[in-house]
Design a protein around this motif. Structure first.
Motif, PDB file in Angstrom:
ATOM      1  N   ALA A 390       0.832  -1.198   0.000  1.00  0.00           N
ATOM      2  CA  ALA A 390       0.000   0.000   0.000  1.00  0.00           C
ATOM      3  C   ALA A 390       0.867   1.249   0.000  1.00  0.00           C
ATOM      4  N   GLY A 394      -0.591   3.459   3.887  1.00  0.00           N
ATOM      5  CA  GLY A 394      -2.036   3.345   4.041  1.00  0.00           C
ATOM      6  C   GLY A 394      -2.739   4.671   4.162  1.00  0.00           C
ATOM      7  N   ASN A 399      -3.898   5.171  -2.643  1.00  0.00           N
ATOM      8  CA  ASN A 399      -4.745   3.984  -2.530  1.00  0.00           C
ATOM      9  C   ASN A 399      -6.212   4.268  -2.856  1.00  0.00           C
ATOM     10  N   ILE A 414       0.527  -3.313   4.507  1.00  0.00           N
ATOM     11  CA  ILE A 414       0.627  -1.911   4.910  1.00  0.00           C
ATOM     12  C   ILE A 414       1.742  -1.801   5.934  1.00  0.00           C
ATOM     13  N   HIS A 424      -2.383   6.404  10.330  1.00  0.00           N
ATOM     14  CA  HIS A 424      -2.273   5.348   9.318  1.00  0.00           C
ATOM     15  C   HIS A 424      -2.516   3.973   9.952  1.00  0.00           C
ATOM     16  N   PRO A 425      -3.214   3.107   9.243  1.00  0.00           N
ATOM     17  CA  PRO A 425      -3.835   3.311   7.930  1.00  0.00           C
ATOM     18  C   PRO A 425      -5.192   3.979   8.091  1.00  0.00           C
ATOM     19  N   VAL A 429      -8.955   3.845   3.348  1.00  0.00           N
ATOM     20  CA  VAL A 429      -8.108   2.912   2.604  1.00  0.00           C
ATOM     21  C   VAL A 429      -8.463   1.473   2.941  1.00  0.00           C
ATOM     22  N   VAL A 430      -8.672   1.207   4.226  1.00  0.00           N
ATOM     23  CA  VAL A 430      -9.079  -0.141   4.638  1.00  0.00           C
ATOM     24  C   VAL A 430     -10.394  -0.525   3.955  1.00  0.00           C
ATOM     25  N   ILE A 440      -5.753  -8.028   4.005  1.00  0.00           N
ATOM     26  CA  ILE A 440      -4.886  -6.950   4.470  1.00  0.00           C
ATOM     27  C   ILE A 440      -3.965  -7.480   5.569  1.00  0.00           C
ATOM     28  N   SER A 442      -0.579  -6.194   8.221  1.00  0.00           N
ATOM     29  CA  SER A 442      -0.019  -4.981   8.804  1.00  0.00           C
ATOM     30  C   SER A 442       1.280  -5.281   9.545  1.00  0.00           C
TER      31      SER A 442
END
Length: 541
Positions: A390, A394, A399, A414, A424-425, A429-430, A440, A442
């Protein structure tokens, strides 16, 4: 299509008397040495005019498109290639291959994806290739079956015909892998053998290939609020993309040593922000670095100066790539530069964006580019990728949903620090990633994340990201302490009460030529791309 066979056979038999020998040990393409398994097939296509040698590289590992296959097959059976109007809205007469495409369609070799579109840039699979060739040539019926091409599969009969003609034999494990994308090397082998079969030349049935077993690993290293990505290629070459902040340098070097990295073939600085280049200074002190790839974007910070000094002291080859360039990391990979802009107004938008492709698995590494740059990239290149890093940790400045809909990542990594001051994120975006069906992962949640792939399947050694409420991107987040480096003091030309909202740094610098610090009313986080507490500082001349 069978009606072409008699004429084609006569033509090829006569034409073959005048063909140059394909056994001459001559290297025409840099990436096709005489030892390459498809050397003879590629030279045969070159001799017969199906391909040309206008480029230094053939692109043996490039995935072929519908347009490329249509042109190659049409040339192989001598169809008319005169550019002309087609029935497809995405193949205008101005397309130099319009004639070959329409001829291949008229001959029943390949069809449009709809009544109005051809999808010339769509990738071709092994199963589709089998169908195209079986329609183009008069091949015998076969009785060999593959466990992954069951009866009822669209390519069932075509694959059996190719086996009966000695054009393919599948893989050692009894599979044909019809869903795998087709490389230029592989289409060359299939097509050359088909032409030889049609021309009555003896063909030796190929030995069953072993499925790809070499693995590559891509490590998304936890460097806090920053980026650092280590690529270990199938043949053992190494590439480090970014290195996090200075404080992460020791941990980054320790991780590289834990992975038994002895030297780095390439180190890439996507752009000069401190959270991407700081840790690279320690990397250059600890490792031999053969090639340094830089965006070319000049920055005024001491960290950027230290990095360039480290590169000079190391004696690394300095490379400043252009859009569309390839990086020769490993012959089994395609590493392409989709974006770089040393003249970008913002550091983030200068970012080197890379697409790394290993057979059917690809990685899109986006640096910190913003959504406007994402749109430009998507308009120029096929950004579809299996795994996405990303952009901008993020951030909702990147994105965008429209971009992610074109990437369609199966997994997204991310890289950011837990409880960072930027939030962030961002929730937006999520939501965008979930909307396109991407899993996703992290670094803040799981630390360093490693993706392992053999080019067909991949594995992520982390748990899926647990969605938590984050700071809304509309609310200003606390500004971190600026990097302790020399900055010019602002010289505002307007009283504070007249301060307005600025769309970009170009507008802001008209009123504040030296930019503004985080305490100034005109400061906005969106103008502080490197997060150093100073927005729109003038570019270094």
């Amino acid at each position: 299509m069978k009606r072409y066979f008699a004429l084609l056979l006569t033509f090829l038999l006569a034409f073959s008397l005048y063909l140059p020998s394909n056994t001459q040990a001559e290297v025409v393409f840099n990436d096709v040495p005489t030892s390459h398994s498809q050397y003879g097939d590629i030279m045969y296509l070159l001799d017969t005019g199906v391909i040309s040698s206008v480029s230094k590289n053939f692109g043996v590992n490039d995935i072929v498109t519908r347009e490329e296959v249509a042109v190659m097959v049409a040339k192989a059976i001598r169809l008319d290639g005169t550019p002309r109007t087609t029935k497809f809205s995405d193949v205008p007469e101005s397309n130099k291959n319009s004639g070959y495409i329409q001829s291949a369609v008229d001959a029943g070799i390949i069809y449009g994806t709809s009544d109005t579109t051809f999808a010339p840039n769509q990738k071709v699979t092994r199963g589709q290739m089998a169908a195209f060739i079986a329609r183009a040539y008069d091949l015998p019926n076969g009785n060999t079956s593959f466990k992954d091409v069951p009866k009822g599969h669209f390519a069932y009969d075509a694959v059996r015909q190719l086996v009966a003609a000695g054009i393919t034999s599948g893989y050692e494990d009894g599979t044909f892998k019809p869903g795998n994308n087709l490389t230029r090397a592989h289409i060359s082998a299939f097509l050359a053998r088909s032409m030889k079969y049609a021309g009555g030349e003896p063909t030796t049935p190929p030995t069953p290939s072993a499925p790809t077993t070499k693995e590559m690993q891509v490590h998304f290293i936890d460097v806090g609020q920053g980026d650092a990505i280590l690529i270990e290629s199938p043949n053992g070459e190494t590439m480090l993309v970014d290195g996090g902040v200075k404080e992460a340098g020791d941990d980054l070097v320790a991780y590289l040593k834990s992975e038994k990295v002895s030297e780095l073939d390439y180190v890439i600085a996507t752009h000069p922000d401190a959270d991407h280049i700081g840790g690279l200074i320690d990397v250059f002190a600890a490792y031999q670095v053969n090639n340094f790839v830089n965006s070319g974007k000049v920055h005024t910070t001491a960290t950027y100066g230290e990095l360039l000094t480290a590169v000079k002291n190391e004696g690394s080859k300095y490379i400043q790539p252009k859009i569309g360039d390839s990086i020769n990391l490993d012959s089994s990979l395609k590493v392409q530069v989709l974006h770089v802009d040393p003249n970008a107004e913002e550091n983030n938008d200068a970012s080197i964006v890379l697409k790394v492709t290993y057979n059917n698995v690809s990685f899109l590494l986006t640096g910190d580019v913003g959504s406007q740059v994402e749109s430009v990239i998507a308009a120029k290149f096929n950004v579809g990728s299996t795994i996405l890093k990303a952009a901008h940790h993020g951030s909702s400045t990147s994105n965008s949903l429209s971009f992610l809909q074109k990437v369609k990542p199966q997994a997204t990594i991310i890289s950011y620090e837990k409880d960072n001051s930027y939030g962030h994120p961002h929730d937006e975006v999520v939501s965008n990633l979930k909307a396109v069906g991407s899993k996703i992962y992290s670094t803040a949640q799981d630390g360093t994340i490693t993706v392992t792939t053999n080019g067909s399947i991949f594995n992520v050694d982390a748990k899926e990201f647990k969605v938590e409420t984050t700071t809304s991107p509309e609310k200003p987040a606390p500004t971190p302490e600026p990097e302790p480096e020399s900055k010019p003091q602002p010289t505002p030309t307007k009283p504070v009460e007249e301060v307005k909202s600025y769309k970009n740094c170009t507008e802001l610098r008209k009123d504040y030529p030296n930019g503004v610090n985080s305490d100034h009313p005109a400061y906005a986080k969106k103008h502080d791309g490197d997060g150093d507490g100073w927005a729109c500082e003038p570019p270094r001349k």
